[in-house]
Design a protein around this motif. Structure first.
Motif, PDB file in Angstrom:
ATOM      1  N   PRO A  44      39.349 -96.692  -1.994  1.00 60.64           N
ATOM      2  CA  PRO A  44      39.819 -98.096  -1.893  1.00 60.64           C
ATOM      3  C   PRO A  44      38.649 -99.072  -1.897  1.00 60.64           C
ATOM      4  CG  PRO A  44      39.928 -97.022   0.249  1.00 60.64           C
ATOM      5  CD  PRO A  44      39.545 -95.953  -0.740  1.00 60.64           C
ATOM      6  N   PHE A  45      38.909-100.258  -2.412  1.00 63.42           N
ATOM      7  CA  PHE A  45      37.823-101.250  -2.523  1.00 63.42           C
ATOM      8  C   PHE A  45      37.430-101.790  -1.163  1.00 63.42           C
ATOM      9  CE2 PHE A  45      41.686-103.747  -2.505  1.00 63.42           C
ATOM     10  CZ  PHE A  45      41.372-104.868  -1.760  1.00 63.42           C
ATOM     11  N   ASP A  46      38.330-101.698  -0.175  1.00 62.28           N
ATOM     12  CA  ASP A  46      38.060-102.293   1.131  1.00 62.28           C
ATOM     13  C   ASP A  46      37.617-101.266   2.168  1.00 62.28           C
ATOM     14  OD1 ASP A  46      40.481-101.018   1.165  1.00 62.28           O
ATOM     15  OD2 ASP A  46      41.506-102.542   2.386  1.00 62.28           O
ATOM     16  N   LEU A  47      37.188-100.081   1.745  1.00 64.34           N
ATOM     17  CA  LEU A  47      36.725 -99.067   2.695  1.00 64.34           C
ATOM     18  C   LEU A  47      35.484 -98.366   2.132  1.00 64.34           C
ATOM     19  CD1 LEU A  47      37.328 -97.642   5.405  1.00 64.34           C
ATOM     20  CD2 LEU A  47      38.556 -95.896   4.089  1.00 64.34           C
ATOM     21  N   GLU A  48      34.376 -98.478   2.845  1.00 62.09           N
ATOM     22  CA  GLU A  48      33.125 -97.823   2.482  1.00 62.09           C
ATOM     23  C   GLU A  48      32.618 -97.049   3.696  1.00 62.09           C
ATOM     24  OE1 GLU A  48      31.988 -97.767  -0.452  1.00 62.09           O
ATOM     25  OE2 GLU A  48      33.113 -99.387  -1.424  1.00 62.09           O
ATOM     26  N   TRP A  49      31.533 -96.298   3.485  1.00 66.44           N
ATOM     27  CA  TRP A  49      30.950 -95.537   4.595  1.00 66.44           C
ATOM     28  C   TRP A  49      30.535 -96.472   5.746  1.00 66.44           C
ATOM     29  CZ3 TRP A  49      31.630 -90.617   5.207  1.00 66.44           C
ATOM     30  CH2 TRP A  49      31.788 -89.784   4.095  1.00 66.44           C
ATOM     31  N   GLU A  50      30.051 -97.647   5.406  1.00 69.69           N
ATOM     32  CA  GLU A  50      29.652 -98.610   6.431  1.00 69.69           C
ATOM     33  C   GLU A  50      30.855 -99.043   7.257  1.00 69.69           C
ATOM     34  OE1 GLU A  50      27.170-100.751   8.749  1.00 69.69           O
ATOM     35  OE2 GLU A  50      26.545 -99.460   7.093  1.00 69.69           O
ATOM     36  N   ASP A  51      32.005 -99.205   6.582  1.00 72.48           N
ATOM     37  CA  ASP A  51      33.219 -99.594   7.304  1.00 72.48           C
ATOM     38  C   ASP A  51      33.647 -98.497   8.280  1.00 72.48           C
ATOM     39  OD1 ASP A  51      33.422-102.000   5.819  1.00 72.48           O
ATOM     40  OD2 ASP A  51      34.325-100.884   4.147  1.00 72.48           O
ATOM     41  N   ILE A  52      33.596 -97.241   7.803  1.00 72.87           N
ATOM     42  CA  ILE A  52      33.977 -96.131   8.684  1.00 72.87           C
ATOM     43  C   ILE A  52      33.056 -96.068   9.894  1.00 72.87           C
ATOM     44  CG2 ILE A  52      34.164 -93.615   8.846  1.00 72.87           C
ATOM     45  CD1 ILE A  52      34.995 -93.553   5.958  1.00 72.87           C
ATOM     46  N   LYS A  53      31.778 -96.298   9.613  1.00 77.35           N
ATOM     47  CA  LYS A  53      30.800 -96.285  10.711  1.00 77.35           C
ATOM     48  C   LYS A  53      31.171 -97.309  11.783  1.00 77.35           C
ATOM     49  CE  LYS A  53      26.256 -98.178  11.569  1.00 77.35           C
ATOM     50  NZ  LYS A  53      25.107 -98.828  10.955  1.00 77.35           N
ATOM     51  N   GLN A  54      31.563 -98.495  11.357  1.00 76.42           N
ATOM     52  CA  GLN A  54      31.921 -99.535  12.324  1.00 76.42           C
ATOM     53  C   GLN A  54      33.240 -99.228  13.013  1.00 76.42           C
ATOM     54  OE1 GLN A  54      31.828-103.267  10.228  1.00 76.42           O
ATOM     55  NE2 GLN A  54      29.618-103.121   9.787  1.00 76.42           N
ATOM     56  N   LEU A  55      34.186 -98.682  12.245  1.00 78.03           N
ATOM     57  CA  LEU A  55      35.499 -98.398  12.818  1.00 78.03           C
ATOM     58  C   LEU A  55      35.427 -97.344  13.928  1.00 78.03           C
ATOM     59  CD1 LEU A  55      37.656 -98.386   9.573  1.00 78.03           C
ATOM     60  CD2 LEU A  55      37.897 -99.993  11.486  1.00 78.03           C
ATOM     61  N   ILE A  56      34.603 -96.335  13.726  1.00 79.64           N
ATOM     62  CA  ILE A  56      34.524 -95.273  14.737  1.00 79.64           C
ATOM     63  C   ILE A  56      33.366 -95.490  15.701  1.00 79.64           C
ATOM     64  CG2 ILE A  56      35.516 -93.609  13.128  1.00 79.64           C
ATOM     65  CD1 ILE A  56      32.746 -92.404  12.804  1.00 79.64           C
ATOM     66  N   LYS A  57      32.716 -96.683  15.519  1.00 82.44           N
ATOM     67  CA  LYS A  57      31.577 -97.040  16.378  1.00 82.44           C
ATOM     68  C   LYS A  57      30.494 -95.968  16.333  1.00 82.44           C
ATOM     69  CE  LYS A  57      34.376 -99.855  19.482  1.00 82.44           C
ATOM     70  NZ  LYS A  57      35.569 -99.814  18.615  1.00 82.44           N
ATOM     71  N   PHE A  58      30.193 -95.519  15.092  1.00 82.48           N
ATOM     72  CA  PHE A  58      29.160 -94.496  14.878  1.00 82.48           C
ATOM     73  C   PHE A  58      27.788 -95.126  14.989  1.00 82.48           C
ATOM     74  CE2 PHE A  58      26.321 -92.001  12.200  1.00 82.48           C
ATOM     75  CZ  PHE A  58      26.578 -90.713  12.643  1.00 82.48           C
ATOM     76  N   GLU A  59      26.936 -94.564  15.832  1.00 84.86           N
ATOM     77  CA  GLU A  59      25.590 -95.104  16.023  1.00 84.86           C
ATOM     78  C   GLU A  59      24.641 -94.448  15.048  1.00 84.86           C
ATOM     79  OE1 GLU A  59      24.503 -94.682  20.071  1.00 84.86           O
ATOM     80  OE2 GLU A  59      26.063 -96.029  20.819  1.00 84.86           O
TER      81      GLU A  59
END
Length: 409
Positions: A44-59
């Protein structure tokens, strides 16, 4: 100020696609797997690895997240495996600890499959390399060996068929060059000894009234160059040149004998020095240079009707002279020569009278049993090469240019 921050966070939540939000019944692992599944399958155009990182609060950065997924989950195949669990609605009863254990087990399973695949590829590439080397060797021999002209035959003075002779030769180790305590060896010395042997054999056959001579070669025609690395120091030629030169010379040798005699040439298809090895690798020992040598001797002498060359299969050969059953092989695996005739007679369901071997480099003749009119014997044929540095170091000795000759009545 606090109210402004809450409003901003609420606005962010409203912007995020609802399907990317964590569900109430999802733990962190299932949530992460679901996001990765959406990213990898739908793009999807609105989901990237950076987005997943923020969503799961990945440090960490997005590359760390991607590498963590590839390493921890074991790649997309494992990810698909756990997506099936999600689809089957059985994840509710699985704890984070169980999921991690399942993932690790699946990762090990995939690693095993990957190792199997890599091992298969290695073996396949090894086989392809060896096959290519053999083809290159065949091509070189085909280009280098030509038909040998038929000699000027002399009239065979005695041809009553009442006697046949056998000339045993073995262990030329052609291509080896050395000087030992009591011996020296080279290509020229080999030719000198073999030419002398041909003359003496013809003379001996005339004296004994023999018109038909069986020539038995028990292998190790070439020194080779793949048995052990130490061989390299004493080689006069590479393996291809060894094979070409010895095949060409043996054809001339047999041609010379055929000027005065009818010849049947028997060639053992084995020898430890003529095996194709990669310095100790025994994967291709069934491929033996003796097979190439005999085939080309057979082909380049096909116009000489006084020479008969049977082509055998396997590592041993057998033939008959009158009523005598003859057995021969190179002999590197013979552990108990006293029992060998009994063993092979039992194995092949045929009584053998004489067994010939090479390999030991010295002559030896032993009676192992008896028949009604003769003894059953094991005969070791000495080496044309004679003793070398190895013989000197181990006090083996060995007679040079000493050849077994036998008249069978």
């Amino acid at each position: 100020m606090g109210e402004d921050i809450n409003m901003i966070e609420q606005a962010k939540d409203n912007i995020i696609n609802p399907r990317y939000k964590k569900n109430e019944n999802e733990n962190d692992v299932i949530y992460t797997l679901r996001l990765i599944e959406i990213l990898k399958t739908e793009r999807p155009f609105d989901l990237e690895w950076e987005d997943i990182k923020q969503l799961i609060k990945f440090e960490g950065n997005k590359d760390s997240l991607r590498k963590a997924n590839d390493t921890f989950v074991g790649g997309y195949a494992v990810h698909k495996y756990y997506q099936e669990l999600i689809n089957k609605n059985i994840t509710g009863n699985i704890t984070d600890k169980n999921i991690i254990k399942e993932i690790e087990d699946k990762k090990i399973e995939l690693q095993k499959e990957r190792i199997k695949l890599n091992t298969t590829k290695v073996e396949l590439n090894k086989w392809i390399r060896e096959d290519a080397r053999l083809e290159l060797l065949f091509d070189g021999i085909k280009e280098s060996i030509v038909k040998i002209e038929v000699p000027n035959f002399k009239t065979i003075e005695i041809n009553n068929g009442q006697k046949e002779g056998l000339l045993g030769i073995s262990d030329f180790h052609f291509g080896k060059l050395f000087v030992s305590i009591n011996n020296k060896y080279s290509e020229d010395i080999f030719y000198e000894r073999m030419n002398k042997l041909a003359s003496e054999t013809v003379e001996l056959c005339k004296i004994n009234g023999i018109s038909h001579l069986h020539v038995l070669n028990c292998g190790d025609d070439v020194e080779g160059m793949t048995l052990r690395i130490s061989q390299m120091a004493s080689l006069q030629y590479g393996l291809t040149d060894q094979v070409i030169k010895i095949a060409r010379y043996m054809a001339k040798f047999l041609n010379k004998l055929s000027e005065d005699l009818e010849i049947t040439y028997h060639h053992v298809l084995s020898g430890n020095h003529s095996e194709i090895r990669a310095f100790g690798d025994k994967s291709f020992t069934f491929e033996n240079m003796e097979r190439i040598i005999i085939i080309y001797i057979h082909d380049i002498l096909e116009n000489n009707k006084r020479i008969h060359i049977p082509v055998y299969n396997g590592k041993y050969l057998s033939f008959k002279i009158f009523d005598y059953n003859i057995y021969a092989q190179h002999g590197q695996k013979i552990k108990n020569p006293k029992r060998v005739i009994a063993d092979i007679s039992q194995q092949y369901r045929r009584f053998f009278d004489v067994a010939y071997f090479g390999h030991l480099h010295h002559d030896c003749q032993m009676t192992t049993n008896e028949a009604s009119t003769h003894d059953c014997e094991v005969v070791y044929i000495p080496s044309i090469m004679g003793s070398d540095e190895f013989s000197d170091d181990n006090f083996f000795g060995g007679a040079k240019a000493n050849v077994e000759k036998e008249v069978l009545r």
